[in-house]
Each structure stands twice: as C-alpha cells, then as structure tokens.
Enzyme design. Structure first.
Site, short mmCIF file in Angstrom:
data_model
loop_
_atom_site.label_atom_id
_atom_site.label_comp_id
_atom_site.label_asym_id
_atom_site.label_seq_id
_atom_site.Cartn_x
_atom_site.Cartn_y
_atom_site.Cartn_z
N GLY A 17 -52.94 35.42 10.20
CA GLY A 17 -51.75 34.58 10.22
C GLY A 17 -50.66 34.95 9.24
O GLY A 17 -49.87 34.09 8.83
N ARG A 70 -59.63 30.73 31.96
CA ARG A 70 -58.44 30.87 31.11
C ARG A 70 -57.51 29.68 31.23
O ARG A 70 -56.96 29.19 30.26
CB ARG A 70 -57.66 32.14 31.49
CG ARG A 70 -58.24 33.39 30.89
CD ARG A 70 -57.37 34.59 31.19
NE ARG A 70 -58.12 35.79 30.92
CZ ARG A 70 -58.24 36.34 29.71
NH1 ARG A 70 -57.63 35.82 28.66
NH2 ARG A 70 -58.97 37.42 29.54
N MET A 95 -54.62 36.97 20.19
CA MET A 95 -55.24 38.11 20.86
C MET A 95 -55.90 37.75 22.19
O MET A 95 -56.84 38.41 22.62
CB MET A 95 -56.25 38.79 19.92
CG MET A 95 -55.63 39.24 18.60
SD MET A 95 -54.11 40.21 18.77
CE MET A 95 -54.79 41.87 18.74
N ASN A 112 -43.34 36.96 21.32
CA ASN A 112 -44.52 37.65 20.79
C ASN A 112 -44.05 38.73 19.83
O ASN A 112 -42.97 39.30 19.99
CB ASN A 112 -45.29 38.30 21.95
CG ASN A 112 -46.51 39.05 21.48
OD1 ASN A 112 -47.30 38.54 20.67
ND2 ASN A 112 -46.70 40.28 21.95
N HIS A 114 -45.30 42.49 18.40
CA HIS A 114 -46.23 43.59 18.71
C HIS A 114 -45.99 44.72 17.71
O HIS A 114 -44.83 45.07 17.44
CB HIS A 114 -45.98 44.08 20.15
CG HIS A 114 -46.92 45.18 20.54
ND1 HIS A 114 -48.25 44.96 20.80
CD2 HIS A 114 -46.72 46.51 20.70
CE1 HIS A 114 -48.84 46.10 21.09
NE2 HIS A 114 -47.93 47.07 21.05
N GLU A 148 -46.88 40.70 32.44
CA GLU A 148 -47.54 41.97 32.11
C GLU A 148 -47.70 42.08 30.60
O GLU A 148 -46.80 41.70 29.85
CB GLU A 148 -46.66 43.12 32.63
CG GLU A 148 -47.42 44.33 33.09
CD GLU A 148 -46.44 45.41 33.58
OE1 GLU A 148 -46.67 46.57 33.28
OE2 GLU A 148 -45.44 45.03 34.22
N ASP A 150 -47.55 42.96 26.82
CA ASP A 150 -46.61 43.65 25.92
C ASP A 150 -45.35 44.13 26.65
O ASP A 150 -44.79 45.19 26.33
CB ASP A 150 -47.31 44.80 25.19
CG ASP A 150 -48.43 44.30 24.28
OD1 ASP A 150 -48.30 43.18 23.76
OD2 ASP A 150 -49.43 45.02 24.10
#
Ligand code: GAR
Length: 223
Positions: A17, A70, A95, A112, A114, A148, A150
């Site tokens: 975090g 999910r 993740m 997000n 990355h 999709e 990333d």
C-alpha cells in the site's frame, strides 16, 4: 466563494500500500480535489491495511477466497464502496483481474497504476523483463481501466532511466518513487475534471488534459 467539494475516492489494494499511502498523504492538502474515504483489500494481511488505519482511513478486507466467483466478490467490494459513497476508485497494487461488469460500473471513474511505460510491459515482472530486453528507459503509468489487462487511456506517465548495474529490485525502487509522484498528480487531474477521455472518429480513446501548456517535462526522473 467556497471550494468545490472533494471527490470521494476508494482505494483497492492487495499488498504494502505505498501508493495508497501516497494518495492519502496528498489528499491531506486542503486544496487537493479528492479525499480517500475507504481502503479495501482482497488480502487479509495486506500491509496497507494498518497504514490506512494509522492514517485515519477506514480499511476493510473483502477476501476473494470467500466467494464462489469473481462477480460475487466484486459485488461485495462494490457494497463497501457504495456504503462510503465512493465516486472514483483507484487501484493501487490491486492484484486481482476485474470483470467487465465491475469495470463498466465505474467507467472513466476507475484508475490504475502500472510499473511500466504502457503499452509496453503489461502484466507481471515488468522490471526483470525490461532489464532482460536491455531497454534504457522504463517508467510507470496511471491509466483509466478498460476490460483488457493494463489497457486504457493514459493519464500520466513518468520515465526512469536504466543504469548499467540495475537489478529488478533497484529499478523497482526507483520506479516506485516515481509512482508516488504521478499517482497523486493523476488522481488530482481526474478528480478536478482536468483529465478526461476523448475519442477520435475511429473510437480510439486518449486522455485530454486541460490547462497543460506543454509536455509533462518534470516527469523524467534523474538516474
Ligand atoms: C506497485 O509497483 C504497482 O505499480 C504494482 O504493484 C506495486 C504495489 O506497490 N501494480 C501492478 O503491478 C499492477 N499491475 P504498493 O502496494 O506499495 O503500492
């Protein structure tokens, strides 16, 4: 004249975090356009949970292992976010792959971070793969999330030069320092409405940023 109300942000984590902590720290500034109202972890012993609580932010565990599929896991996450009237969701080292249902639920309000210069090096082990390829510049990206992995319109990136003696760990550490700079910057732009998704005639999306006079020149880190 009173300041514009801060946008309410929920942060999803799975681990230490440090990016979450950077967002919480930035949001302490009264002028910051967002506030972090809750943190949700899918991992019960994620280090970020204690950091959130120490910072006075509500932290909840929704352990994906307790759900049949999910979407039922995600419905439980959404219930927490809705209970806190979250408007924007920031993935910070989260993740788990998210379903199209969740992603559409937060369309253009889900971002997000990355650890690579997307669209290069999607997925895991980005630093080891970049070193193996011998690239000289790596970096990090904050983007809007699309189904999709990333993929999605890029909000901010920072570039990090590679040193000859870098290992995946030394590179990861320097990139992480840049992540902590660009995530608060990107969230501020989304929350204030300065960064928004535009599409061209072919439907290809990119982010247009208001009041950005030139390139983000400050986003190239020293070696
Ligand atoms: C960060 O480097 C983040 O970019 C990466 O996980 C790390 C989490 O660190 N995320 C991904 O790889 C997502 N594809 P943190 O928990 O200390 O923020």
């Amino acid at each position: 004249m009173s300041a514009a109300p801060k946008r309410r942000v929920g942060v999803l984590i799975s681990g230490g975090g440090s990016n979450m902590a950077a967002l919480i720290a930035a949001a302490r500034d009264p002028a910051y356009p967002a506030e972090i109202v809750c943190v949700v972890s899918n991992v019960a012993d994620a280090g970020g949970l204690a950091k959130a609580e120490a910072a006075g932010v509500t932290a909840r565990v929704v352990d994906h292992k307790g759900f049949a599929d999910r979407e039922s896991f995600e419905r439980a996450v959404v219930a927490v976010l809705e209970a806190h009237e979250v408007e924007i969701v920031a993935l910070a080292g989260f993740m788990r792959l998210l379903t199209p249902w969740f992603i559409e639920r937060w369309r253009d309000r889900l971002i997000n971070i990355h650890p690579a210069l997307l669209p290069a090096y999607k997925g895991l082990h980005t630093h080891a793969r970049a070193l193996a390829d011998g690239v000289k510049i790596v970096g990090c990206t904050v983007h809007f999330v699309r189904p999709e992995m990333d993929v999605g319109p890029i909000i901010v990136q920072a570039a990090v030069p590679v040193a000859d003696d870098d290992t995946p760990d030394t590179l990861a550490a320097r990139v992480l320092t840049q992540e902590h700079r660009i995530y608060p910057l990107a969230l501020a732009r989304v929350a204030s409405g300065a960064a928004r998704v535009v599409a061209d005639a072919d439907g290809r999306e990119r982010v247009a940023t208001r009041d950005l006079a030139g390139p983000d020149a400050a986003l190239i880190s020293p070696l």
